[in-house]
Design a protein around this motif. Structure first.
Motif, PDB file in Angstrom:
ATOM      1  N   ALA A 179       5.695  -0.056  17.137  1.00  0.00           N
ATOM      2  CA  ALA A 179       4.996   0.983  17.738  1.00  0.00           C
ATOM      3  C   ALA A 179       5.888   1.687  18.595  1.00  0.00           C
ATOM      4  CB  ALA A 179       3.719   0.541  18.389  1.00  0.00           C
ATOM      5  N   PRO A 180       5.395   3.088  18.735  1.00  0.00           N
ATOM      6  CA  PRO A 180       6.077   3.623  19.887  1.00  0.00           C
ATOM      7  C   PRO A 180       5.738   3.458  21.027  1.00  0.00           C
ATOM      8  CG  PRO A 180       5.158   5.292  18.024  1.00  0.00           C
ATOM      9  CD  PRO A 180       4.524   4.038  17.919  1.00  0.00           C
ATOM     10  N   SER A 181       6.302   3.575  22.204  1.00  0.00           N
ATOM     11  CA  SER A 181       6.232   3.497  23.767  1.00  0.00           C
ATOM     12  C   SER A 181       4.981   4.258  24.016  1.00  0.00           C
ATOM     13  CB  SER A 181       7.317   3.302  24.477  1.00  0.00           C
ATOM     14  OG  SER A 181       7.894   4.633  24.566  1.00  0.00           O
ATOM     15  N   VAL A 213       5.588   2.655  -1.453  1.00  0.00           N
ATOM     16  CA  VAL A 213       6.364   3.468  -0.485  1.00  0.00           C
ATOM     17  C   VAL A 213       5.558   3.581   0.800  1.00  0.00           C
ATOM     18  CG1 VAL A 213       7.863   4.963  -2.189  1.00  0.00           C
ATOM     19  CG2 VAL A 213       5.453   5.912  -1.465  1.00  0.00           C
ATOM     20  N   VAL A 214       6.132   3.642   2.040  1.00  0.00           N
ATOM     21  CA  VAL A 214       5.550   3.769   3.211  1.00  0.00           C
ATOM     22  C   VAL A 214       6.210   4.650   4.087  1.00  0.00           C
ATOM     23  CG1 VAL A 214       5.009   2.427   5.302  1.00  0.00           C
ATOM     24  CG2 VAL A 214       5.295   1.160   3.079  1.00  0.00           C
ATOM     25  N   GLU A 215       5.243   5.619   4.705  1.00  0.00           N
ATOM     26  CA  GLU A 215       5.488   6.666   5.470  1.00  0.00           C
ATOM     27  C   GLU A 215       5.031   6.619   6.799  1.00  0.00           C
ATOM     28  OE1 GLU A 215       3.622   9.867   3.020  1.00  0.00           O
ATOM     29  OE2 GLU A 215       4.948   9.636   1.377  1.00  0.00           O
ATOM     30  N   ALA A 216       5.844   6.596   7.791  1.00  0.00           N
ATOM     31  CA  ALA A 216       5.353   6.368   9.182  1.00  0.00           C
ATOM     32  C   ALA A 216       5.575   7.657   9.906  1.00  0.00           C
ATOM     33  CB  ALA A 216       6.103   5.168   9.835  1.00  0.00           C
ATOM     34  N   SER A 217       4.747   8.244  10.698  1.00  0.00           N
ATOM     35  CA  SER A 217       4.833   9.297  11.391  1.00  0.00           C
ATOM     36  C   SER A 217       5.510   9.235  12.715  1.00  0.00           C
ATOM     37  CB  SER A 217       3.213  10.005  11.786  1.00  0.00           C
ATOM     38  OG  SER A 217       2.638   8.853  12.603  1.00  0.00           O
ATOM     39  N   ALA A 218       5.745   7.808  13.250  1.00  0.00           N
ATOM     40  CA  ALA A 218       6.425   7.884  14.478  1.00  0.00           C
ATOM     41  C   ALA A 218       6.841   6.183  14.414  1.00  0.00           C
ATOM     42  CB  ALA A 218       5.720   8.331  15.518  1.00  0.00           C
ATOM     43  N   TYR A 265      -0.800   7.420  15.683  1.00  0.00           N
ATOM     44  CA  TYR A 265       0.306   7.469  14.889  1.00  0.00           C
ATOM     45  C   TYR A 265       0.077   7.177  13.257  1.00  0.00           C
ATOM     46  CZ  TYR A 265       2.597   7.973  19.253  1.00  0.00           C
ATOM     47  OH  TYR A 265       3.068   8.261  20.642  1.00  0.00           O
ATOM     48  N   PRO A 266      -0.420   7.634  12.330  1.00  0.00           N
ATOM     49  CA  PRO A 266      -0.557   7.634  11.259  1.00  0.00           C
ATOM     50  C   PRO A 266       0.416   6.716  10.272  1.00  0.00           C
ATOM     51  CG  PRO A 266      -1.729   9.537  11.444  1.00  0.00           C
ATOM     52  CD  PRO A 266      -0.540   9.401  12.667  1.00  0.00           C
TER      53      PRO A 266
END
Length: 219
Positions: A95-97, A75-80, A102-103
């Motif tokens: 990736a965010p802008s 499973v993969v968990e992205a903080s943003a 962002y772990p």
């Protein structure tokens, strides 16, 4: 900062580092920080529990675990940012802008082990003005890289280092703050890091401990 550590360089540095970091006693066994599976990031197979990855804003980054793994084994968990599955054991993270940390965690549902990728969205190089970035001296890069090698091309951006993220692990035995230069001034500061360098430093540290010299990092 940027580094290219070849096998020859490691062979030269190893005796020096052993002498520098020698300790009279070994109070605890060295823990190499590895897990039993690997994650492929930019062609590198990562089997450490933590690693820093620098990405430009809005960049897409493919991630994968070994093909033999079952589709539901991780499973993969992205903080943003945005995450989508691109196949069995494969994902793409965008990736965010905004610049920042962002772990992203990839966890085995069978063993509970995890690889934490500390994704640093970089400040783009285009924001450097007159050799400085937010008052921090960056300098300039040659228009033509030395010997035409890819490794010497200007970086696409810089990791922004603040008091809040200074102690962020970039690999099991190294933190972001260890790679800062001695330039005077307050925060923010900026560094360039490549995952390949971090992996080589971890290997070097493991070899030092295997030689009987107890060391938890290279200061």
């Amino acid at each position: 900062m940027i580094g290219k550590l070849s096998a020859r360089t490691i062979a030269v540095l190893l005796p020096v580092l052993i002498a520098t970091h020698a300790q009279a006693e070994s109070p605890a066994e060295f823990e190499n920080g590895k897990v039993s599976f690997s994650v492929t990031v930019r062609g590198q197979n990562v089997n450490y529990r933590e690693l820093a990855v620098a990405v430009p804003p809005k960049a897409a980054l493919p991630l994968a675990v070994p093909a033999k793994a079952a589709a539901n084994a991780f499973v993969v968990e992205a903080s943003a940012g945005s995450l989508r599955e691109s196949g069995p054991g494969a994902w793409q993270w965008t990736a965010p802008s905004e610049v920042g940390l962002y772990p992203l965690v990839i966890r085995s549902t069978q063993t509970g082990e995890s690889v934490r990728l500390n994704m640093f969205v970089m400040v783009p190089r285009e924001r450097v003005t007159d050799g400085s970035l937010n008052g921090y001296r960056i300098g300039s890069y040659p228009a033509t890289p030395m010997k035409g090698l890819e490794i010497y091309k200007p970086p696409p951006g810089f990791i922004e280092v603040t008091e809040a993220n200074l102690d962020t692990p970039v690999s099991p035995h190294f933190t972001l703050g260890q790679f800062l230069c001695k330039q005077d001034g307050g925060f923010p500061k900026y560094v360039v890091l490549r995952a390949r360098l971090l992996l080589k430093l971890e290997l070097l540290l493991e070899q030092i401990n295997a030689a009987g010299i107890r060391a938890d990092t290279l200061a």
